[in-house]
Design a protein around this motif. Sequence first.
Motif: not given
Length: 302
Positions: A24-27, A42-45, A52-53, A56-59
């Motif tokens: 959680d802290n990293n995210e 909403e942007l599916h990030i 974050l998967n 989504s982390r890449r996005k």
Amino acid sequence: MKKPEVKKSKQNKSDGQRGQDATDNNEKHEIRPGQSLELLKELHILTRDGKLNQDSRRKLKQVYHLYQFIEPLLESLQKDHADISLVDHGAGKSYLGFILYDLFFKVGQSQSKAHIYGIETRDELVQRSTELARRLNFPGMSFLTLSVADSITSDQLPDRIDIVTALHACDTATDDAIQFALKKKARFMVLVPCCQAEIAAELRKNKGDAVRNNPLSEMWRHPIHTREFGSQITNVLRCLQLEAHGYQVRVTELVGWEHSMKNELIIAEYKGLPAKRPAERLAEVLKTTGLESMQRRFFVTP
């Protein structure tokens, strides 16, 4: 002596909890302070539960990478006036516009008249973005169902625009965005061109005529080279055109967009620079490559 009993299950649970806390802290560190979590969902990030998967982390990395190029341009404009106007061509789901508004404009939206216009041909995406902006209380955003070409003459946009963006606007849509920016006297342009097919077709058509005695024509003699050279020369012509209109041009790579081979980023700032030499070079390149018919597209005088 009897050894103390170790409660393994409790210890394991504690380790798992610590691991979850670390995740959680990293995210949290990956998401910028003040960023709207609802928007990212909403942007599916972000997933619906705020995670974050890998995808989504890449996005998110891609969006922030692009933002770091645009933020200094906005800060420069803000020093001059608060009511910044930005047009995003080929907006799609308006990832860029929403992120820019959320990170840069949201804090001062009650005092500022800054505005972001998203231009998109697909009406369902325009309606979706309009509804999302209303739900997030982003009053300085609006979306128009227009092609890039139609936006040039549309009365739904102001006479003057500060910054124009066009990310992966296909083929001649990037040139339409440049024409729009020139008409609107934009101070900045941020362009990521895509699918440059028009010039390649013109090179194929003139391959045996205008460049017959030009040894440089070997660069596009073979079909695969014609496509690649056509893409390259298109962006070279665009840069020369911008310089011929007094812009200072910087070309770099949009690192992190591994999903697309089209990651050339063109940033132009109007400086009122001498335009004669770039205009002459532009004409020379068109003549040397047999592309004189493209002079109307890569115009020098408005």
